[in-house]
Design an enzyme around this catalytic site. Sequence first.
Site, PDB file in Angstrom:
ATOM      1  N   LYS A 116     -12.070 -19.163  77.778  1.00 46.26           N
ATOM      2  CA  LYS A 116     -12.566 -19.523  79.106  1.00 46.26           C
ATOM      3  C   LYS A 116     -12.143 -18.520  80.174  1.00 46.26           C
ATOM      4  CE  LYS A 116     -12.144 -24.009  79.952  1.00 46.26           C
ATOM      5  NZ  LYS A 116     -11.435 -25.314  79.941  1.00 46.26           N
ATOM      6  N   GLU A 200      -5.809 -21.095  87.765  1.00 45.87           N
ATOM      7  CA  GLU A 200      -6.992 -21.325  88.580  1.00 45.87           C
ATOM      8  C   GLU A 200      -6.583 -22.139  89.806  1.00 45.87           C
ATOM      9  OE1 GLU A 200     -10.866 -21.679  86.170  1.00 45.87           O
ATOM     10  OE2 GLU A 200     -10.588 -23.663  87.029  1.00 45.87           O
ATOM     11  N   ARG A 291     -22.850 -25.251  72.980  1.00 45.65           N
ATOM     12  CA  ARG A 291     -23.247 -26.274  72.008  1.00 45.65           C
ATOM     13  C   ARG A 291     -24.056 -27.347  72.699  1.00 45.65           C
ATOM     14  NH1 ARG A 291     -19.967 -30.310  73.990  1.00 45.65           N
ATOM     15  NH2 ARG A 291     -17.997 -29.570  74.856  1.00 45.65           N
TER      16      ARG A 291
HETATM   17  P1  ADP Z   1     -12.664 -28.553  79.260  1.00 45.42           P
HETATM   18  O1  ADP Z   1     -12.865 -27.254  78.546  1.00 45.42           O
HETATM   19  O2  ADP Z   1     -11.505 -29.328  78.750  1.00 45.42           O
HETATM   20  O3  ADP Z   1     -13.940 -29.325  79.401  1.00 45.42           O
HETATM   21  P2  ADP Z   1     -13.016 -27.689  82.025  1.00 45.42           P
HETATM   22  O4  ADP Z   1     -12.544 -26.358  82.471  1.00 45.42           O
HETATM   23  O5  ADP Z   1     -14.469 -27.858  81.807  1.00 45.42           O
HETATM   24  O6  ADP Z   1     -12.202 -28.112  80.741  1.00 45.42           O
HETATM   25  O7  ADP Z   1     -12.524 -28.788  83.072  1.00 45.42           O
HETATM   26  C1  ADP Z   1     -12.620 -30.170  82.805  1.00 45.42           C
HETATM   27  C2  ADP Z   1     -12.503 -30.937  84.115  1.00 45.42           C
HETATM   28  O8  ADP Z   1     -11.258 -30.668  84.743  1.00 45.42           O
HETATM   29  C3  ADP Z   1     -13.545 -30.577  85.152  1.00 45.42           C
HETATM   30  O9  ADP Z   1     -14.748 -31.275  84.963  1.00 45.42           O
HETATM   31  C4  ADP Z   1     -12.857 -30.968  86.430  1.00 45.42           C
HETATM   32  O10 ADP Z   1     -12.909 -32.349  86.651  1.00 45.42           O
HETATM   33  C5  ADP Z   1     -11.427 -30.582  86.143  1.00 45.42           C
HETATM   34  N1  ADP Z   1     -11.155 -29.200  86.592  1.00 45.42           N
HETATM   35  C6  ADP Z   1     -11.211 -28.093  85.850  1.00 45.42           C
HETATM   36  N2  ADP Z   1     -10.905 -26.990  86.572  1.00 45.42           N
HETATM   37  C7  ADP Z   1     -10.650 -27.430  87.823  1.00 45.42           C
HETATM   38  C8  ADP Z   1     -10.247 -26.795  89.063  1.00 45.42           C
HETATM   39  N3  ADP Z   1     -10.035 -25.486  89.145  1.00 45.42           N
HETATM   40  N4  ADP Z   1     -10.071 -27.587  90.142  1.00 45.42           N
HETATM   41  C9  ADP Z   1     -10.261 -28.926  90.078  1.00 45.42           C
HETATM   42  N5  ADP Z   1     -10.626 -29.570  88.972  1.00 45.42           N
HETATM   43  C10 ADP Z   1     -10.817 -28.843  87.850  1.00 45.42           C
HETATM   44  P1  ADP Z   2     -19.030 -32.660  76.688  1.00 45.01           P
HETATM   45  O1  ADP Z   2     -20.030 -32.534  75.590  1.00 45.01           O
HETATM   46  O2  ADP Z   2     -19.544 -33.296  77.884  1.00 45.01           O
HETATM   47  O3  ADP Z   2     -18.257 -31.403  76.980  1.00 45.01           O
HETATM   48  P2  ADP Z   2     -16.659 -33.557  75.501  1.00 45.01           P
HETATM   49  O4  ADP Z   2     -15.835 -32.407  75.941  1.00 45.01           O
HETATM   50  O5  ADP Z   2     -16.065 -34.899  75.608  1.00 45.01           O
HETATM   51  O6  ADP Z   2     -18.002 -33.709  76.251  1.00 45.01           O
HETATM   52  O7  ADP Z   2     -17.242 -33.329  74.001  1.00 45.01           O
HETATM   53  C1  ADP Z   2     -16.621 -32.659  73.035  1.00 45.01           C
HETATM   54  C2  ADP Z   2     -15.657 -33.606  72.395  1.00 45.01           C
HETATM   55  O8  ADP Z   2     -16.330 -34.542  71.583  1.00 45.01           O
HETATM   56  C3  ADP Z   2     -14.674 -32.939  71.491  1.00 45.01           C
HETATM   57  O9  ADP Z   2     -13.571 -32.503  72.204  1.00 45.01           O
HETATM   58  C4  ADP Z   2     -14.303 -34.047  70.507  1.00 45.01           C
HETATM   59  O10 ADP Z   2     -13.129 -34.728  70.901  1.00 45.01           O
HETATM   60  C5  ADP Z   2     -15.444 -35.009  70.610  1.00 45.01           C
HETATM   61  N1  ADP Z   2     -16.180 -35.140  69.336  1.00 45.01           N
HETATM   62  C6  ADP Z   2     -16.333 -34.252  68.352  1.00 45.01           C
HETATM   63  N2  ADP Z   2     -17.113 -34.714  67.383  1.00 45.01           N
HETATM   64  C7  ADP Z   2     -17.468 -35.944  67.759  1.00 45.01           C
HETATM   65  C8  ADP Z   2     -18.287 -36.956  67.193  1.00 45.01           C
HETATM   66  N3  ADP Z   2     -18.912 -36.808  66.053  1.00 45.01           N
HETATM   67  N4  ADP Z   2     -18.442 -38.102  67.870  1.00 45.01           N
HETATM   68  C9  ADP Z   2     -17.843 -38.265  69.039  1.00 45.01           C
HETATM   69  N5  ADP Z   2     -17.087 -37.343  69.614  1.00 45.01           N
HETATM   70  C10 ADP Z   2     -16.880 -36.204  68.994  1.00 45.01           C
END
Ligand code: ADP
Ligand code: ADP
Length: 462
Positions: A116, A200, A291
Site C-alpha cells: 500500500k 499517514e 479483486r
Molecule cells: P485495509 O487495507 O485494512 O482495508 P485501508 O487503508 O483501506 O485498510 O483503511 C481501512 C479504513 O481505515 C478506512 O476505510 C478508514 O475508515 C480508515 N483509515 C485508513 N486510513 C486512514 C487515514 N489516513 N485517516 C483516517 N482513517 C483512515
Molecule cells: P472489502 O471487500 O470491502 O475490502 P474486506 O476487507 O472485509 O472487505 O474483505 C476482505 C476480507 O474478507 C478478508 O480480509 C477476509 O477476512 C474476508 N474473507 C475472505 N474470504 C472470505 C469468504 N469466503 N467469506 C467471507 N469473508 C471472507
Amino acid sequence: MLNRVLVANRGEIATRIIRECKDNSIETVAVYSEADKNSLHVILADRGVCIGAAPSSQSYLNVGNIIESAKNTGCDGIHPGFGFLSENPDFARICEEEGIEFIGPSPDVIGKLGDKSQAKKTMRAAGVPVVPGSEGAVSTMEEARQIASEVGFPVLLKAAAGGGGRGMRVAETLEEIESAYNEASMEAEKCFDDGRIYVEKLIRNPRHVEFQILADKFGNVIHLGERNCSIQRRNQKMLEEAPDFALSEEMRISMGTDAVKAAKAAGYENAGTVEFIVNGDDYYFIEMNTRLQVEHPITEMITGVNIVREQLRIASGLPLEFAQEDIKFSGHAIECRINAEDIFNDFSPSPGRVNFLHFPVGNQVRVESALYSGCDISPFYDSMAAKIIVCGNTRLEAVRRMRRALEETVIKGIKTTLPIQHLIMYNREFLRGNYDTGFVEKNMAELLKLYEEAGGKDESLQ
Ligand code: ADP
Ligand code: ADP
Ligand code: MG
C-alpha cells in the site's frame, strides 16, 4: 468464454461465482477443506475436490493443492474470490506459468498495488491525491517520528501489506509513536508475514468512498460509480450504500476520473476498487483492492452491470461491452453484512449449526449467502455468513426495504450482527445521511443498549 473455472474460495462468495458461471454455461469446480465437505458451494458446483484439513493454511491457502486440482480437472480459469489467495501475486504467477487464466489483474500489478505504501507512490506520480505521509515504508522508528512531526499529529501507522482493517494504529502524540509502531508492526507480522509500516496523517472521521473499476485486456477502463462504506467497526465495513449521499456532482466526476486514472497508471486489468477517504471537499486515495469486493452487489443494483460476469468476460479475452457514457445510475442500494458474531461479547465469532433459516424475498431484495437450514458455520473461517442487499428508487425507500428485509430474516442457532444493522436503519444520523467512519464507535453502546432494553439478550423472547 472460459470453459471450466475452479473457484478457490468458500462461503457466500464461492456460491456467487459458481452461480454466475452456471448462468454463463461455464463448468465449475469447487475446492473445499475437510470442515467444508457439506458446504453449499460444494453442492452447487459441478465437481468438488477436497484440498486439505480445516485450517486455511492447509486448504484454502494451499497453492500446491489448488493448482493440482485445477490441472487434474482440466480448468482453464481460476477465480480467487476475495480474501485467501485473491491478492497473492505468487499465486497469480503460478496460474500464469501453468497456463491457467487467473481471474484478476496480472501478478505484477497485484504485487505493485498490494504494497500500500508503494501504491501511494504510483498514485501520487499519476496526479491522484493521496493522504500526506511517508514516501513508502519507513525503515526505523526514528524515521516514523520524523515524518509524523512533519505531517502533524494525529497519525496512523499502517501495515504496508495490510488488509481487513488489521495492522493499523493511531498515534496522537510523539510519545505514542513507539507503542503504535510496535503494535501495528507485530500485528502485521502475525497477519501478513510482513511487519513493514508506513505513516499517514489521520484524517479525523472521514467518509470512506470507493469507486468500482472495470478494465479489459485492450486498455479500456471505466468506473461504475461509488459506494459509501463508512459504517465500519475497527476499520472493517459492516454496511455499505451506493451512491454516496453527500458527494457533489463535481466531486463525483473528479473522483471517478481519478479512479480511472489510478487504474490506468497501474496497468490494471479486470475488476478492482479504488478506495478514498473524503473530508469535506478534499479526497485522498488510500488503497486499491485488486479483486472483487464484498460489497460489489450494491453497484450491480444501481448500474445493472453484472460485475462477476464482466470479470469472466474480461478474463476470457472479451472487450468491455460498454463505454463510460453507457453507464447509467438508477436508485439507491444498501447492503448489510450479516456476520455470525456475538454482539454482546465484543463481536466474537459465534460458530455453530443453523437449525432454522428464512431469508427475505420480494421486489428489489437480494441475498448472497451459502447458508441453508442445518448447515454448520465453521469456527475456522471468516465470520461473514450472508449479505442482504436491497434497492429502492430513493434512499428512504431503500432504508424502508432494508428494515423489512431484516425483519423477515430468521437465522436460528447462531448469534448474528443483524440486530445492530436493523437498529442503524432507524438511527437519526444514518437517516439524515449524516455520518462518517466515527459512526459505529460513537453509537454502538447506545445501539446495544436499545437492543438489550427491547429484550434482545433474552433468548426466550427470540
Ligand atoms: P485495509 O487495507 O485494512 O482495508 P485501508 O487503508 O483501506 O485498510 O483503511 C481501512 C479504513 O481505515 C478506512 O476505510 C478508514 O475508515 C480508515 N483509515 C485508513 N486510513 C486512514 C487515514 N489516513 N485517516 C483516517 N482513517 C483512515
Ligand atoms: P472489502 O471487500 O470491502 O475490502 P474486506 O476487507 O472485509 O472487505 O474483505 C476482505 C476480507 O474478507 C478478508 O480480509 C477476509 O477476512 C474476508 N474473507 C475472505 N474470504 C472470505 C469468504 N469466503 N467469506 C467471507 N469473508 C471472507
Ligand atoms: Mg481498504
